[in-house]
Design an enzyme around this catalytic site. Structure first.
Site, PDB file in Angstrom:
ATOM      1  N   HIS A 180      14.727  12.558  -7.871  1.00  0.00           N
ATOM      2  CA  HIS A 180      15.901  13.037  -7.138  1.00  0.00           C
ATOM      3  C   HIS A 180      16.924  13.582  -8.151  1.00  0.00           C
ATOM      4  O   HIS A 180      17.168  12.976  -9.208  1.00  0.00           O
ATOM      5  CB  HIS A 180      16.583  11.882  -6.387  1.00  0.00           C
ATOM      6  CG  HIS A 180      15.856  11.415  -5.157  1.00  0.00           C
ATOM      7  ND1 HIS A 180      14.643  11.915  -4.727  1.00  0.00           N
ATOM      8  CD2 HIS A 180      16.209  10.472  -4.229  1.00  0.00           C
ATOM      9  CE1 HIS A 180      14.283  11.301  -3.603  1.00  0.00           C
ATOM     10  NE2 HIS A 180      15.208  10.420  -3.290  1.00  0.00           N
TER      11      HIS A 180
ATOM     12  N   SER B 159      -4.254  -2.011   6.847  1.00  0.00           N
ATOM     13  CA  SER B 159      -4.688  -2.142   5.448  1.00  0.00           C
ATOM     14  C   SER B 159      -5.355  -3.476   5.139  1.00  0.00           C
ATOM     15  O   SER B 159      -5.833  -3.672   4.016  1.00  0.00           O
ATOM     16  CB  SER B 159      -3.481  -2.000   4.514  1.00  0.00           C
ATOM     17  OG  SER B 159      -2.843  -0.796   4.735  1.00  0.00           O
TER      18      SER B 159
ATOM     19  N   CYS C 284      17.942   4.858  -3.106  1.00  0.00           N
ATOM     20  CA  CYS C 284      17.640   5.508  -4.386  1.00  0.00           C
ATOM     21  C   CYS C 284      18.751   6.467  -4.841  1.00  0.00           C
ATOM     22  O   CYS C 284      19.106   6.501  -6.023  1.00  0.00           O
ATOM     23  CB  CYS C 284      16.313   6.262  -4.299  1.00  0.00           C
ATOM     24  SG  CYS C 284      16.100   7.157  -2.757  1.00  0.00           S
TER      25      CYS C 284
ATOM     26  N   THR D 245       0.821  -1.223   0.000  1.00  0.00           N
ATOM     27  CA  THR D 245       0.000   0.000   0.000  1.00  0.00           C
ATOM     28  C   THR D 245       0.851   1.268   0.000  1.00  0.00           C
ATOM     29  O   THR D 245       0.316   2.367  -0.079  1.00  0.00           O
ATOM     30  CB  THR D 245      -0.893   0.019   1.259  1.00  0.00           C
ATOM     31  OG1 THR D 245      -0.039  -0.220   2.398  1.00  0.00           O
ATOM     32  CG2 THR D 245      -1.977  -1.047   1.204  1.00  0.00           C
ATOM     33  N   GLY D 246       2.164   1.140   0.123  1.00  0.00           N
ATOM     34  CA  GLY D 246       3.038   2.306   0.236  1.00  0.00           C
ATOM     35  C   GLY D 246       3.407   2.897  -1.122  1.00  0.00           C
ATOM     36  O   GLY D 246       3.044   2.376  -2.177  1.00  0.00           O
TER      37      GLY D 246
ATOM     38  N   SER E 103       8.731  12.300  -2.089  1.00  0.00           N
ATOM     39  CA  SER E 103       8.208  10.930  -2.249  1.00  0.00           C
ATOM     40  C   SER E 103       9.173   9.900  -1.665  1.00  0.00           C
ATOM     41  O   SER E 103       8.751   8.804  -1.301  1.00  0.00           O
ATOM     42  CB  SER E 103       7.929  10.620  -3.726  1.00  0.00           C
ATOM     43  OG  SER E 103       9.051  10.926  -4.516  1.00  0.00           O
ATOM     44  N   GLY E 104      10.453  10.261  -1.525  1.00  0.00           N
ATOM     45  CA  GLY E 104      11.427   9.366  -0.894  1.00  0.00           C
ATOM     46  C   GLY E 104      11.089   9.074   0.559  1.00  0.00           C
ATOM     47  O   GLY E 104      11.541   8.085   1.121  1.00  0.00           O
TER      48      GLY E 104
ATOM     49  N   VAL F 192       6.335   2.996  -2.575  1.00  0.00           N
ATOM     50  CA  VAL F 192       7.175   2.075  -3.350  1.00  0.00           C
ATOM     51  C   VAL F 192       6.378   0.833  -3.738  1.00  0.00           C
ATOM     52  O   VAL F 192       6.422   0.382  -4.889  1.00  0.00           O
ATOM     53  CB  VAL F 192       8.453   1.676  -2.554  1.00  0.00           C
ATOM     54  CG1 VAL F 192       9.252   0.629  -3.310  1.00  0.00           C
ATOM     55  CG2 VAL F 192       9.307   2.901  -2.264  1.00  0.00           C
TER      56      VAL F 192
ATOM     57  N   ARG G 105      21.735  -4.243   3.498  1.00  0.00           N
ATOM     58  CA  ARG G 105      22.582  -3.779   2.386  1.00  0.00           C
ATOM     59  C   ARG G 105      24.070  -3.994   2.602  1.00  0.00           C
ATOM     60  O   ARG G 105      24.804  -4.267   1.663  1.00  0.00           O
ATOM     61  CB  ARG G 105      22.321  -2.280   2.115  1.00  0.00           C
ATOM     62  CG  ARG G 105      20.974  -2.024   1.484  1.00  0.00           C
ATOM     63  CD  ARG G 105      20.770  -0.539   1.201  1.00  0.00           C
ATOM     64  NE  ARG G 105      19.394  -0.290   0.812  1.00  0.00           N
ATOM     65  CZ  ARG G 105      18.725   0.810   1.104  1.00  0.00           C
ATOM     66  NH1 ARG G 105      19.317   1.785   1.773  1.00  0.00           N
ATOM     67  NH2 ARG G 105      17.479   0.952   0.715  1.00  0.00           N
TER      68      ARG G 105
HETATM   69  P1  NAP Z   1       5.143   4.409   2.778  1.00  0.00           P
HETATM   70  O1  NAP Z   1       4.511   5.054   1.625  1.00  0.00           O
HETATM   71  O2  NAP Z   1       5.038   5.054   4.120  1.00  0.00           O
HETATM   72  O3  NAP Z   1       4.609   2.885   2.878  1.00  0.00           O
HETATM   73  C1  NAP Z   1       4.989   2.037   3.934  1.00  0.00           C
HETATM   74  C2  NAP Z   1       4.493   0.629   3.640  1.00  0.00           C
HETATM   75  O4  NAP Z   1       4.942  -0.232   4.684  1.00  0.00           O
HETATM   76  C3  NAP Z   1       2.974   0.549   3.624  1.00  0.00           C
HETATM   77  O5  NAP Z   1       2.555  -0.444   2.735  1.00  0.00           O
HETATM   78  C4  NAP Z   1       2.686   0.126   5.051  1.00  0.00           C
HETATM   79  O6  NAP Z   1       1.431  -0.510   5.213  1.00  0.00           O
HETATM   80  C5  NAP Z   1       3.802  -0.866   5.265  1.00  0.00           C
HETATM   81  N1  NAP Z   1       3.991  -1.086   6.701  1.00  0.00           N
HETATM   82  C6  NAP Z   1       4.280  -0.180   7.659  1.00  0.00           C
HETATM   83  N2  NAP Z   1       4.289  -0.774   8.869  1.00  0.00           N
HETATM   84  C7  NAP Z   1       4.017  -2.076   8.657  1.00  0.00           C
HETATM   85  C8  NAP Z   1       3.872  -3.203   9.514  1.00  0.00           C
HETATM   86  N3  NAP Z   1       4.010  -3.116  10.839  1.00  0.00           N
HETATM   87  N4  NAP Z   1       3.582  -4.410   8.953  1.00  0.00           N
HETATM   88  C9  NAP Z   1       3.411  -4.524   7.618  1.00  0.00           C
HETATM   89  N5  NAP Z   1       3.520  -3.471   6.754  1.00  0.00           N
HETATM   90  C10 NAP Z   1       3.817  -2.281   7.281  1.00  0.00           C
HETATM   91  O7  NAP Z   1       6.706   4.210   2.558  1.00  0.00           O
HETATM   92  P2  NAP Z   1       7.493   3.931   1.183  1.00  0.00           P
HETATM   93  O8  NAP Z   1       7.977   5.203   0.636  1.00  0.00           O
HETATM   94  O9  NAP Z   1       6.702   3.038   0.306  1.00  0.00           O
HETATM   95  O10 NAP Z   1       8.783   3.190   1.743  1.00  0.00           O
HETATM   96  C11 NAP Z   1       8.703   1.948   2.367  1.00  0.00           C
HETATM   97  C12 NAP Z   1      10.099   1.430   2.649  1.00  0.00           C
HETATM   98  O11 NAP Z   1      10.758   1.164   1.412  1.00  0.00           O
HETATM   99  C13 NAP Z   1      11.012   2.414   3.381  1.00  0.00           C
HETATM  100  O12 NAP Z   1      10.860   2.341   4.783  1.00  0.00           O
HETATM  101  C14 NAP Z   1      12.368   1.976   2.929  1.00  0.00           C
HETATM  102  O13 NAP Z   1      12.869   0.932   3.730  1.00  0.00           O
HETATM  103  C15 NAP Z   1      12.113   1.494   1.515  1.00  0.00           C
HETATM  104  N6  NAP Z   1      12.428   2.546   0.535  1.00  0.00           N
HETATM  105  C16 NAP Z   1      13.539   2.388  -0.166  1.00  0.00           C
HETATM  106  C17 NAP Z   1      13.903   3.336  -1.063  1.00  0.00           C
HETATM  107  C18 NAP Z   1      15.182   3.189  -1.784  1.00  0.00           C
HETATM  108  O14 NAP Z   1      15.929   4.114  -1.734  1.00  0.00           O
HETATM  109  N7  NAP Z   1      15.442   2.083  -2.449  1.00  0.00           N
HETATM  110  C19 NAP Z   1      13.138   4.453  -1.294  1.00  0.00           C
HETATM  111  C20 NAP Z   1      11.979   4.601  -0.574  1.00  0.00           C
HETATM  112  C21 NAP Z   1      11.646   3.630   0.352  1.00  0.00           C
HETATM  113  P3  NAP Z   1       0.136   0.337   5.686  1.00  0.00           P
HETATM  114  O15 NAP Z   1      -0.332   1.110   4.500  1.00  0.00           O
HETATM  115  O16 NAP Z   1      -0.813  -0.747   6.082  1.00  0.00           O
HETATM  116  O17 NAP Z   1       0.577   1.198   6.822  1.00  0.00           O
HETATM  117  O1  3JN Z   2      14.645   9.744   1.599  1.00  0.00           O
HETATM  118  C1  3JN Z   2      14.741   9.266   0.468  1.00  0.00           C
HETATM  119  O2  3JN Z   2      14.671   9.966  -0.546  1.00  0.00           O
HETATM  120  C2  3JN Z   2      14.957   7.808   0.297  1.00  0.00           C
HETATM  121  C3  3JN Z   2      14.552   7.078   1.514  1.00  0.00           C
HETATM  122  C4  3JN Z   2      14.840   5.828   1.735  1.00  0.00           C
HETATM  123  C5  3JN Z   2      14.491   5.204   2.999  1.00  0.00           C
HETATM  124  C6  3JN Z   2      13.444   5.706   3.769  1.00  0.00           C
HETATM  125  C7  3JN Z   2      13.141   5.123   4.987  1.00  0.00           C
HETATM  126  C8  3JN Z   2      13.862   4.062   5.474  1.00  0.00           C
HETATM  127  C9  3JN Z   2      15.210   4.098   3.446  1.00  0.00           C
HETATM  128  C10 3JN Z   2      16.273   3.510   2.587  1.00  0.00           C
HETATM  129  O3  3JN Z   2      15.909   2.935   1.558  1.00  0.00           O
HETATM  130  O4  3JN Z   2      17.448   3.617   2.903  1.00  0.00           O
HETATM  131  C11 3JN Z   2      14.916   3.548   4.693  1.00  0.00           C
HETATM  132  C12 3JN Z   2      15.672   2.391   5.234  1.00  0.00           C
HETATM  133  O5  3JN Z   2      15.356   1.290   4.840  1.00  0.00           O
HETATM  134  O6  3JN Z   2      16.571   2.612   6.041  1.00  0.00           O
END
Ligand code: NAP
Ligand code: 3JN
Length: 341
Positions: A247, A44, A134, A15-16, A164-165, A18, A103
């Site tokens: 970005h 959700s 990212c 639902t997030g 959005s990050g 990403v 990582r």
């Molecule tokens: P987001 O929009 O806030 O979405 C968070 C997602 O995690 C939602 O689906 C949420 O579900 C779920 N979640 C939160 N708590 C949970 C729990 N206790 N059990 C199960 N699911 C849970 O955040 P996002 O931007 O998509 O980012 C999510 C994660 O992806 C980040 O924390 C980070 O680790 C990673 N990320 C990586 C990059 C990258 O640089 N590669 C970039 C952005 C994010 P609900 O909707 O039910 O709350």
């Molecule tokens: O802030 C951004 O633009 C990218 C964010 C990435 C992020 C957000 C929350 C937790 C991360 C990540 O991918 O490093 C994390 C995390 O997993 O530590």
């Protein structure tokens, strides 16, 4: 055993920001999905999301969510990855994890398909592959071809990162602040420590004892691991800017061998996943608004750094949710099914 024609795929964090993009990218790239399992928090459970025109219910993420799953794409935060990814791997799924949880684990590959696709094969050690941050991904897509021909000694990067990050809540916060400003009302604030509308925050993730933020140190350490060269010196300043998607990065490098700006442009034009946009006379350079919805990394403002013998400056832009997260993860899954599963 023969190769499967289709795979059962789970998306944890569906639902997030990403997760929803992952679902879209799986559809767009026609990933051979048999069953899709959408997982998120208790909040959700019971919601429905669409996949290939069908409504799919969202289930709560638990350790038992992965029976019969071939590939599990995780984007539910590092705490959930630490708790549930090993269980997913133990159930027989290969995990592609978007968080920082694994990582830097030496037994877990950290992969950008244009840079180190061969490292995918190391998934057998723990059943997990990590997707980089990212800001790291778009930088290494641009820098790997340069490292191969000229040897990068040092990287100085400053980022301009979209809200959005930070996820769905931050996207809503920027929009609410802009609306409040236009309406002459007080701006609501909950996600960032300061107003983000019409402002720049030199603060992404938490501060560390060395004065850098975690986001900055992710860029330092992940870059070395992906390129496979610990001697590269990297220093980063990561900045949140009031942009919704995309970005941007100002990158300065110092190389062992001299490479001219013209040679570099020719090299980058041929590099995988790269589009060179560099015609300043026509006001052409990469822009976040043009990168949205695209999977390539855009590079421009390529010029020689006149302050040192072997230096280059450039401007690198990509869609942080697509190439920076969802697309990169699906590309890894494509290599998995093509070569290993
Ligand atoms: P987001 O929009 O806030 O979405 C968070 C997602 O995690 C939602 O689906 C949420 O579900 C779920 N979640 C939160 N708590 C949970 C729990 N206790 N059990 C199960 N699911 C849970 O955040 P996002 O931007 O998509 O980012 C999510 C994660 O992806 C980040 O924390 C980070 O680790 C990673 N990320 C990586 C990059 C990258 O640089 N590669 C970039 C952005 C994010 P609900 O909707 O039910 O709350
Ligand atoms: O802030 C951004 O633009 C990218 C964010 C990435 C992020 C957000 C929350 C937790 C991360 C990540 O991918 O490093 C994390 C995390 O997993 O530590």
């Amino acid at each position: 055993m023969g190769k499967k024609a289709k795979y059962n795929v789970a998306v944890a964090g569906a639902t997030g920001a990403v997760g929803q993009c992952m679902i879209k990218v799986l559809e767009e790239r026609k990933f051979p999905v048999d069953e899709i399992h959408l997982l998120a928090s208790e909040r959700s459970a019971g919601k429905e999301l669409s996949f290939r025109g069908d409504k799919v219910p969202v289930a709560r993420l638990t350790r038992d969510s992965f029976k019969g799953i071939d590939i599990a794409l995780f984007s539910a935060g590092a705490a959930r990855s630490l708790e549930f990814a090993p269980a997913a791997a133990a159930s027989g799924a290969v995990v592609v994890d978007n968080s920082s949880a694994f990582r830097m684990d030496p037994d877990i590959p950290l992969v950008v398909p244009e840079v180190n696709p061969g490292d995918v094969g190391l998934y057998t050690k723990k059943g997990i592959i990590a997707n980089p941050n990212c800001s790291t991904i778009q930088m290494v897509v641009a820098l790997k071809p340069i490292h191969d021909v000229a040897g990068i000694k040092r990287i100085v990067v400053s980022t301009y990162q979209a809200v959005s990050g930070t996820g769905q809540k931050a996207i809503a916060e920027l929009e609410e602040q802009v609306r409040a400003y236009v309406a002459g009302k007080e701006m609501p604030r909950s996600v960032y420590p300061h107003q983000i509308a019409f402002n720049c925050l030199p603060h992404i993730d938490s501060f560390l004892p060395n004065g850098y933020t975690k986001e900055e140190m992710k860029m330092v350490n992940e870059t070395r691991k992906i390129i496979g060269d610990d001697s590269i010196r990297v220093t980063a300043t990561t900045v949140r800017v009031p942009v919704f998607w995309g970005h941007s990065e100002s990158v300065n490098i110092e190389t062992e061998k001299k490479i001219t700006a013209d040679k570099l442009k020719e090299l980058l034009k041929k590099a995988p996943g790269v589009v060179v946009v560099d015609d300043p006379a026509q006001n052409l350079y990469p822009l976040a608004i043009h990168a949205v919805g695209r999977d390539e990394t855009f590079i421009g403002r390529i010029r020689e750094d006149e302050s040192i013998a072997n230096g280059i400056n450039m401007w690198i832009v990509a869609d942080n949710i697509r190439k920076g997260a969802a697309t990169n993860a699906v590309q890894i899954a494509e290599i998995l099914i093509e070569k290993y599963l």
